[in-house]
Write a protein that holds these residues in place. Structure first.
Motif, PDB file in Angstrom:
ATOM      1  N   SER A   7      -7.250  -5.079  -2.934  1.00 40.02           N
ATOM      2  CA  SER A   7      -6.430  -3.880  -3.091  1.00 40.02           C
ATOM      3  C   SER A   7      -7.239  -2.627  -2.762  1.00 40.02           C
ATOM      4  CB  SER A   7      -5.891  -3.783  -4.518  1.00 40.02           C
ATOM      5  OG  SER A   7      -6.940  -3.857  -5.454  1.00 40.02           O
ATOM      6  N   HIS A   8      -8.475  -2.588  -3.206  1.00 39.89           N
ATOM      7  CA  HIS A   8      -9.322  -1.427  -2.954  1.00 39.89           C
ATOM      8  C   HIS A   8      -9.565  -1.272  -1.453  1.00 39.89           C
ATOM      9  CE1 HIS A   8     -13.321   0.824  -4.007  1.00 39.89           C
ATOM     10  NE2 HIS A   8     -12.362   1.646  -3.634  1.00 39.89           N
ATOM     11  N   GLN A   9      -9.930  -2.391  -0.801  1.00 36.58           N
ATOM     12  CA  GLN A   9     -10.184  -2.350   0.640  1.00 36.58           C
ATOM     13  C   GLN A   9      -8.952  -1.886   1.398  1.00 36.58           C
ATOM     14  OE1 GLN A   9     -11.169  -6.422   1.470  1.00 36.58           O
ATOM     15  NE2 GLN A   9     -13.200  -6.285   0.541  1.00 36.58           N
ATOM     16  N   LEU A  10      -7.813  -2.490   1.085  1.00 38.30           N
ATOM     17  CA  LEU A  10      -6.609  -2.214   1.870  1.00 38.30           C
ATOM     18  C   LEU A  10      -6.054  -0.819   1.615  1.00 38.30           C
ATOM     19  CD1 LEU A  10      -4.942  -5.729   1.655  1.00 38.30           C
ATOM     20  CD2 LEU A  10      -5.865  -4.623   3.705  1.00 38.30           C
ATOM     21  N   LEU A  11      -6.116  -0.365   0.364  1.00 40.74           N
ATOM     22  CA  LEU A  11      -5.601   0.985   0.084  1.00 40.74           C
ATOM     23  C   LEU A  11      -6.467   2.040   0.780  1.00 40.74           C
ATOM     24  CD1 LEU A  11      -4.626   0.548  -3.687  1.00 40.74           C
ATOM     25  CD2 LEU A  11      -3.051   0.854  -1.756  1.00 40.74           C
ATOM     26  N   LEU A  12      -7.773   1.772   0.896  1.00 36.46           N
ATOM     27  CA  LEU A  12      -8.639   2.677   1.658  1.00 36.46           C
ATOM     28  C   LEU A  12      -8.335   2.560   3.145  1.00 36.46           C
ATOM     29  CD1 LEU A  12     -12.097   2.083  -0.102  1.00 36.46           C
ATOM     30  CD2 LEU A  12     -10.885   4.268   0.017  1.00 36.46           C
ATOM     31  N   ARG A  13      -8.320   1.329   3.651  1.00 33.45           N
ATOM     32  CA  ARG A  13      -8.143   1.126   5.098  1.00 33.45           C
ATOM     33  C   ARG A  13      -6.801   1.637   5.588  1.00 33.45           C
ATOM     34  NH1 ARG A  13      -8.570  -4.602   6.922  1.00 33.45           N
ATOM     35  NH2 ARG A  13      -7.988  -3.557   8.850  1.00 33.45           N
ATOM     36  N   ALA A  14      -5.749   1.443   4.795  1.00 39.27           N
ATOM     37  CA  ALA A  14      -4.412   1.844   5.237  1.00 39.27           C
ATOM     38  C   ALA A  14      -4.145   3.330   4.995  1.00 39.27           C
ATOM     39  CB  ALA A  14      -3.373   0.985   4.538  1.00 39.27           C
TER      40      ALA A  14
END
Ligand code: ATP
Ligand code: MG
Length: 570
Positions: free
Chosen positions: A22-29
């Motif tokens: 979740s942390h990775q994707l919320l940053l990446r997106a």
């Protein structure tokens, strides 16, 4: 919204310090950006989702009869001194001084503020019960901020507080809040359980944590395969299976066991299963010795032990204490011929053991063929062990399995813990002064958002549930420079808006590959691509979750999308 205008900075690389999905994707997106450890900005996409979570919370809280208000984040230290928490809360509470050197705290929670307001304004039972909530930024200087929004130092919480004259009224509100929480987390599409939690000093069964079942959860929960029973591992009661062996009782025997001390060593040496060995542990409970017995394949649950003994503190005895009370070493103690001064308390399964093994209170020796009630007496038997997977569910439906959980909400009967020291009182029907009872009910709003992201994604990106998606439909002009495609896309953009869908329209002059990658990453439920077949009046529709794709004539698109939307709802 036209994507060319949207502030949505995406990243191709996985950020180095983000270790959960979740942390990775919320940053990446491009939903969030970090400011400092545990402190985040919500960018437009993130803010839209946050807003939706808040609105679900708001709707269900209002429906349940709670009233929204707003309290200050900056709080006078005096209030925290009144409750005593200024001294007990520790470094998690962020403290500061104003220009006049007065002490303040940044709100970690609001029991003190709300209690002071209600105490000053509510004087009669006629104004009770009262249930108030707010959705607000909280500050906690967490020791280990981690997993992005899941454990922040600044985060959004919904916190509600209720005030009551009667216990039944508190009970009723507590149940209403539990129901509201179930509705909220269901609407967020989460797989959760209301988990019975330890109430510590306050006691009672009136403390539930709402846990989202997740691999990355920090808490271990025991729940039933066939019912909604769920409890914190520490709290889960064990149901006794009264299956006694039909073996004949044999004669008690003392055997030499040399260096074998642990359950494993003893059962290996004597060739018996650990379930036939009585595990004997000497505890000191508020300075009194207690010999605790459980089956060798079970573990003592110290929280249960502490509750059963009504002890303030229980601790395993040291080697010296063991020597002093039982005249033996740790690995060789047992209940047979043990000191009369030492109380013996056994797990409820122990009396059903037949021809068991236990320490002989003599270094290097154990007894075999030990039979409870014949060879030793217990002062008390009780449920003293941790549940294990496969145990019966306490409600008689199904068996216990374990899972990890993320705590997204918490409901708790506070009783008079705050109202007493802060003197929140009212006049009852007889004009008598009484202290109010309180309940408190929290939801980690930003944590809930992250939990949804954590449980809804694939290798390409996020997959939003309909209820929280930042936009409903992702319309993509595959080649915006192509006049025909651009014209049809513009037309469809208007059509979606008219149909009541919140549409994100990728009108950027980017390559198709870039657009598709970004689209998968941000994870809107339905994607419509206007590409080569625009000239024939045909577009492609892709469902993010299932990956299904369809070629749909423009004339049928409106009804097709409505239909797919309804299918996704169920
Ligand atoms: P935890 O055990 O996770 O630290 P807590 O017991 O301190 O939680 P409460 O004081 O009950 O939490 O707060 C209410 C809700 O606020 C929690 O259920 C959780 O969803 C959320 N919450 C608590 N701490 C944080 C945090 N540091 N970051 C994000 N959300 C949080
Ligand atoms: Mg905490």
């Amino acid at each position: 919204m036209r994507q060319s205008q949207l502030f949505m900075p995406t990243l191709r690389e996985v950020p180095a310090d983000a270790d959960v999905k979740s942390h990775q994707l919320l940053l990446r997106a491009g939903f969030i950006r970090q400011n400092a450890a545990g402190i985040y900005s919500f960018l437009p996409l993130g803010k839209k989702v946050l807003h939706k979570v808040e609105n679900i919370v708001r709707e269900e809280m209002n429906r349940a009869g709670s009233q929204e208000m707003m309290m200050p984040a900056l709080q006078l230290a005096e209030l925290w001194q009144e409750s005593g928490r200024w001294y007990s809360y520790g470094p998690e509470l962020m403290r500061l001084k104003d220009r006049h050197e007065r002490d303040f705290a940044l709100g970690a929670t609001h029991e003190e503020v709300i209690t002071s307001i209600v105490r000053d304004e509510v004087k009669s039972y006629k104004k009770l019960p009262l249930n108030l909530y707010q959705i607000q930024t909280k500050f906690r200087d967490e020791k280990r901020p981690r997993f992005g929004l899941l454990r922040g130092r600044e985060f959004i919480m919904k916190d509600a507080y209720s005030f009551h004259d009667k216990q039944e009224s508190l009970d009723e509100t507590y149940e209403a809040m539990k129901d509201a929480y179930s509705a909220i987390f269901s609407r967020c599409g989460l797989n959760f359980r209301a988990v019975l939690a330890d109430s510590g000093a306050i006691g009672g069964k009136d403390n539930h944590e709402f846990m989202v079942l997740s691999e990355i959860g920090e808490d271990l929960i025991a729940y039933s395969t066939d019912s909604d029973f769920a409890a914190n591992i520490e709290m889960a009661p064990v149901v006794l299976r009264e299956d006694r062996s039909s073996e004949n009782l044999m004669e008690l025997k003392k055997v030499e066991t040399k260096h074998a001390k642990t359950i494993e060593e003893v059962s290996d040496l004597l060739q018996v299963s650990p379930s036939k060995v009585i595990k004997s542990l000497l505890y000191i409970a508020d300075e009194q010795p207690v010999l605790v017995l459980v089956r060798g394949d079970h573990e003592v649950n110290e929280i249960k032990l502490k509750n059963i003994l009504s002890a303030k503190e229980v601790e395993l005895a040291t080697a010296e204490e063991t020597k002093e009370w039982l005249n033996a070493e740790h690995g060789s103690i047992g209940p047979v011929h043990s000191s009369k001064e030492v109380k013996v308390i056994a797990d409820q399964a122990v009396p059903y053991m037949v021809n068991a093994v236990c320490g002989a209170n003599e270094t290097g020796y154990h007894y075999t063929n030990v039979n409870p009630n014949r060879d030793f007496e217990c002062n008390e038997t009780a449920d003293l062990r941790f549940v294990v997977e496969g145990d019966l569910s306490p409600d008689g439906k199904g068996t216990i399995v374990f899972a990890k959980g993320i705590e997204v909400g918490h409901v708790f009967k506070l009783g008079k813990v705050y109202s007493e020291p802060m003197k929140a009182s009212y006049l009852d029907e007889n004009g008598k002064n009484q202290i109010m009872s309180m309940g408190c009910y929290g939801i980690g709003v930003s944590r809930t958002l992250a939990a949804v992201a954590e449980e809804n994604n694939d290798e390409k990106g996020l997959i939003w549930p309909l209820s929280l998606t930042p936009f409903d439909v992702h319309l993509i002009a595959v080649n915006s420079k192509n006049a025909e495609q651009a014209a049809l896309s513009d037309e469809l953009y208007t059509q979606f808006k008219n149909d009541g869908f919140d549409c994100l329209y990728d009108d950027r002059p980017e390559r198709a590959g870039v657009k598709f990658t970004d689209s998968d990453l941000i994870g809107l439920p339905i994607r419509v691509m206007v590409g080569k077949r625009a000239s024939e009046g045909i577009v492609e529709v892709k469902i993010r979750k299932s990956g299904e794709s369809f070629e749909v004539p423009v004339s049928e698109l409106s009804s097709f999308i409505k239909n797919e939307w309804d299918k996704l709802k169920n």
